[in-house]
Design a protein around this motif. Structure first.
Motif, PDB file in Angstrom:
ATOM      1  N   ASP A 109       1.675   8.801  -6.224  1.00  0.00           N
ATOM      2  CA  ASP A 109       1.738  10.229  -5.916  1.00  0.00           C
ATOM      3  C   ASP A 109       2.868  10.902  -6.694  1.00  0.00           C
ATOM      4  O   ASP A 109       2.729  12.049  -7.131  1.00  0.00           O
ATOM      5  CB  ASP A 109       1.942  10.421  -4.410  1.00  0.00           C
ATOM      6  CG  ASP A 109       1.910  11.888  -4.018  1.00  0.00           C
ATOM      7  OD1 ASP A 109       0.855  12.523  -4.192  1.00  0.00           O
ATOM      8  OD2 ASP A 109       2.938  12.394  -3.517  1.00  0.00           O
ATOM      9  N   THR A 142       1.598  -2.552  -8.793  1.00  0.00           N
ATOM     10  CA  THR A 142       0.247  -2.000  -8.662  1.00  0.00           C
ATOM     11  C   THR A 142       0.205  -0.538  -9.081  1.00  0.00           C
ATOM     12  O   THR A 142      -0.767  -0.078  -9.692  1.00  0.00           O
ATOM     13  CB  THR A 142      -0.242  -2.128  -7.203  1.00  0.00           C
ATOM     14  OG1 THR A 142      -0.169  -3.500  -6.802  1.00  0.00           O
ATOM     15  CG2 THR A 142      -1.678  -1.657  -7.068  1.00  0.00           C
ATOM     16  N   SER A 150       2.842   1.544  -3.396  1.00  0.00           N
ATOM     17  CA  SER A 150       2.011   1.891  -4.553  1.00  0.00           C
ATOM     18  C   SER A 150       1.499   3.324  -4.464  1.00  0.00           C
ATOM     19  O   SER A 150       1.520   4.062  -5.460  1.00  0.00           O
ATOM     20  CB  SER A 150       0.839   0.915  -4.677  1.00  0.00           C
ATOM     21  OG  SER A 150       0.007   0.967  -3.528  1.00  0.00           O
ATOM     22  N   ASN A 151       1.057   3.741  -3.274  1.00  0.00           N
ATOM     23  CA  ASN A 151       0.532   5.101  -3.124  1.00  0.00           C
ATOM     24  C   ASN A 151       1.628   6.153  -3.284  1.00  0.00           C
ATOM     25  O   ASN A 151       1.393   7.231  -3.843  1.00  0.00           O
ATOM     26  CB  ASN A 151      -0.149   5.262  -1.765  1.00  0.00           C
ATOM     27  CG  ASN A 151      -1.498   4.557  -1.704  1.00  0.00           C
ATOM     28  OD1 ASN A 151      -2.138   4.358  -2.742  1.00  0.00           O
ATOM     29  ND2 ASN A 151      -1.932   4.189  -0.531  1.00  0.00           N
ATOM     30  N   ASN A 205      -5.158  -2.529  -4.442  1.00  0.00           N
ATOM     31  CA  ASN A 205      -4.595  -2.715  -3.106  1.00  0.00           C
ATOM     32  C   ASN A 205      -5.562  -3.467  -2.200  1.00  0.00           C
ATOM     33  O   ASN A 205      -5.162  -4.379  -1.463  1.00  0.00           O
ATOM     34  CB  ASN A 205      -4.252  -1.360  -2.481  1.00  0.00           C
ATOM     35  CG  ASN A 205      -2.976  -0.769  -3.037  1.00  0.00           C
ATOM     36  OD1 ASN A 205      -2.123  -1.492  -3.553  1.00  0.00           O
ATOM     37  ND2 ASN A 205      -2.830   0.532  -2.956  1.00  0.00           N
ATOM     38  N   ASN A 206      -6.838  -3.079  -2.240  1.00  0.00           N
ATOM     39  CA  ASN A 206      -7.840  -3.753  -1.410  1.00  0.00           C
ATOM     40  C   ASN A 206      -8.052  -5.201  -1.847  1.00  0.00           C
ATOM     41  O   ASN A 206      -8.261  -6.083  -1.003  1.00  0.00           O
ATOM     42  CB  ASN A 206      -9.169  -2.999  -1.468  1.00  0.00           C
ATOM     43  CG  ASN A 206      -9.114  -1.668  -0.743  1.00  0.00           C
ATOM     44  OD1 ASN A 206      -8.406  -1.537   0.251  1.00  0.00           O
ATOM     45  ND2 ASN A 206      -9.846  -0.680  -1.231  1.00  0.00           N
ATOM     46  N   ILE A 259       0.821  -1.220   0.000  1.00  0.00           N
ATOM     47  CA  ILE A 259       0.000   0.000   0.000  1.00  0.00           C
ATOM     48  C   ILE A 259       0.850   1.264   0.000  1.00  0.00           C
ATOM     49  O   ILE A 259       0.654   2.167  -0.821  1.00  0.00           O
ATOM     50  CB  ILE A 259      -0.965  -0.010   1.199  1.00  0.00           C
ATOM     51  CG1 ILE A 259      -1.968  -1.164   1.057  1.00  0.00           C
ATOM     52  CG2 ILE A 259      -1.711   1.320   1.296  1.00  0.00           C
ATOM     53  CD1 ILE A 259      -2.977  -1.252   2.184  1.00  0.00           C
ATOM     54  N   THR A 260       1.814   1.350   0.927  1.00  0.00           N
ATOM     55  CA  THR A 260       2.639   2.553   0.999  1.00  0.00           C
ATOM     56  C   THR A 260       3.469   2.729  -0.268  1.00  0.00           C
ATOM     57  O   THR A 260       3.612   3.845  -0.788  1.00  0.00           O
ATOM     58  CB  THR A 260       3.561   2.509   2.229  1.00  0.00           C
ATOM     59  OG1 THR A 260       2.773   2.372   3.411  1.00  0.00           O
ATOM     60  CG2 THR A 260       4.392   3.778   2.333  1.00  0.00           C
ATOM     61  N   ASN A 320      -6.108   1.945  -5.656  1.00  0.00           N
ATOM     62  CA  ASN A 320      -6.743   1.653  -4.368  1.00  0.00           C
ATOM     63  C   ASN A 320      -7.567   0.379  -4.426  1.00  0.00           C
ATOM     64  O   ASN A 320      -7.583  -0.406  -3.474  1.00  0.00           O
ATOM     65  CB  ASN A 320      -7.620   2.829  -3.934  1.00  0.00           C
ATOM     66  CG  ASN A 320      -6.811   4.037  -3.516  1.00  0.00           C
ATOM     67  OD1 ASN A 320      -5.702   3.887  -2.992  1.00  0.00           O
ATOM     68  ND2 ASN A 320      -7.335   5.229  -3.738  1.00  0.00           N
ATOM     69  N   PRO A 323      -5.593   6.585  -9.452  1.00  0.00           N
ATOM     70  CA  PRO A 323      -5.785   6.424  -8.006  1.00  0.00           C
ATOM     71  C   PRO A 323      -6.889   5.446  -7.629  1.00  0.00           C
ATOM     72  O   PRO A 323      -6.716   4.630  -6.720  1.00  0.00           O
ATOM     73  CB  PRO A 323      -6.118   7.846  -7.544  1.00  0.00           C
ATOM     74  CG  PRO A 323      -5.478   8.730  -8.561  1.00  0.00           C
ATOM     75  CD  PRO A 323      -5.593   7.999  -9.860  1.00  0.00           C
ATOM     76  N   ASN A 324      -8.017   5.512  -8.317  1.00  0.00           N
ATOM     77  CA  ASN A 324      -9.126   4.608  -8.008  1.00  0.00           C
ATOM     78  C   ASN A 324      -8.756   3.158  -8.297  1.00  0.00           C
ATOM     79  O   ASN A 324      -9.061   2.253  -7.508  1.00  0.00           O
ATOM     80  CB  ASN A 324     -10.376   4.994  -8.800  1.00  0.00           C
ATOM     81  CG  ASN A 324     -10.942   6.335  -8.374  1.00  0.00           C
ATOM     82  OD1 ASN A 324     -10.827   6.718  -7.203  1.00  0.00           O
ATOM     83  ND2 ASN A 324     -11.537   7.061  -9.307  1.00  0.00           N
TER      84      ASN A 324
END
Length: 253
Positions: free
Chosen positions: A80, A157, A75-76, A170-171, A72-73, A167, A163-164
Motif C-alpha cells: 500500500d 513478498t 506485505s499489504n 500470501n495465500n 500478510i499485514t 495476494n 497487488p494480485n
C-alpha cells in the motif's frame, strides 16, 4: 532521531489505530480457531490429555496470529505504501531506507505482541491454563523474536509490487505453511514425507521452541539455529532482489 520518532508515531497511527482488518484477521481469527478447537472440536481427545492439547494449541495459534501479522499485514502495508506513493514521501524525507524498514518492523512486532497477549489471556481465562507471569513474559518475548523472519518474509513478498501477485503469494505461503507446520492440527497426522518438510519450517520450529519453554522450561537451541538460518536466508534474498529492482529502476529508494 526526531525524524525517526515521528516516523514511528505516524506508523503506529496509520497501521495500528486505523487498520480494522488487523483486529479481525490477525487477532480474532486465531482466537476463534482456538476456541473452536479447544471447546467444540475436542471429540476423541482423552480428558487426561485435554489440558496439554489446550496448551499446545494455544502456542499454535500464537504462532499463527503472528504469521498472519508478520506476512500478510506486513506485505499489504508495504504494498500500500508503494501504490499510494507513501514510500516516495518517505524517500524525500531525511530518513534512510534502513530507518524506514526498521520503524515498520517495530510496529509489526507491536501488532504481534498484542495478538499474542490476547490469545494467551483467552487461554488463561477460558481454559484455565496455568502459567506464571514471568514465564508468560519470556514466552511472548521469544515468540516475538522468532517472528522476525516472518516479518522479513512479508517484506520480501511485497517486493512483487503487484497487488494480485502479492495476494497470490500470501495465500501460497501462509495457509500451506500453517498446515505443514502443524499449527492447525498435529503434524503427526500427516504423511512421513510431509512431516519432514514441515519440521524444517520456521513456524514449526518456533512452536516447538515455545512448547519446550512452556512444558519443560527449557530452550531448544537447535530450533533457534534453524530459525536464525531462515532469517539469514530470507534477509539475503530480500537484499538481492531489492538491489536487482533498484538497478532496473523498479525502486524509488
Amino acid at each position: 532521531m526526531t525524524n525517526y520518532l515521528f516516523q514511528l508515531k505516524m506508523n503506529f497511527k496509520r497501521i495500528m489505530l486505523r487498520n480494522k482488518a488487523f483486529f479481525f484477521f490477525d487477532m480474532m481469527l486465531p482466537t476463534i480457531f482456538y476456541l473452536l478447537y479447544t471447546k467444540i472440536l475436542t471429540v476423541g481427545i482423552p480428558t487426561s490429555t485435554l489440558p496439554t492439547w489446550n496448551e499446545n494449541y494455544l502456542i499454535s495459534m500464537m504462532v499463527y496470529s503472528c504469521m498472519l501479522g508478520g506476512i500478510i499485514t506486513t506485505s499489504n502495508t508495504l504494498l500500500d505504501d508503494q501504490t499510494s506513493h507513501f514510500n516516495l514521501f518517505i524517500a524525500l524525507k531525511p530518513i534512510s531506507k534502513i530507518q524506514y524498514y526498521s520503524a515498520m518492523a517495530i510496529v509489526f512486532l507491536c501488532l504481534n505482541l498484542i495478538s499474542s497477549l490476547i490469545i494467551c489471556l483467552v487461554g488463561i481465562w477460558v481454559n484455565h491454563i496455568s502459567i506464571s507471569l514471568p514465564l508468560l513474559a519470556v514466552l511472548i518475548l521469544i515468540n516475538l523474536i522468532g517472528t522476525i523472519p516472518l516479518i522479513l518474509l512479508g517484506a520480501l513478498t511485497a517486493l512483487a509490487k503487484n497487488p494480485n501477485t502479492v495476494n497470490l503469494l500470501n495465500n501460497l505461503i501462509v495457509f500451506p505453511l500453517a498446515i505443514i507446520s502443524g499449527l492447525w492440527w498435529p503434524i503427526q497426522m500427516m504423511p512421513t514425507w510431509l512431516q519432514k518438510i514441515g519440521k524444517i519450517m520456521p513456524t514449526y520450529q518456533l512452536s516447538l521452541l515455545d512448547q519446550n519453554l512452556l512444558h519443560k522450561s527449557t530452550i531448544n537451541f537447535s530450533a533457534i539455529l534453524i530459525i536464525f538460518a531462515w532469517f539469514i536466508a530470507i534477509a539475503l534474498l530480500f537484499f538481492v532482489i531489492g538491489n536487482i529492482q533498484k538497478r532496473k529502476g523498479l525502486s524509488i529508494q
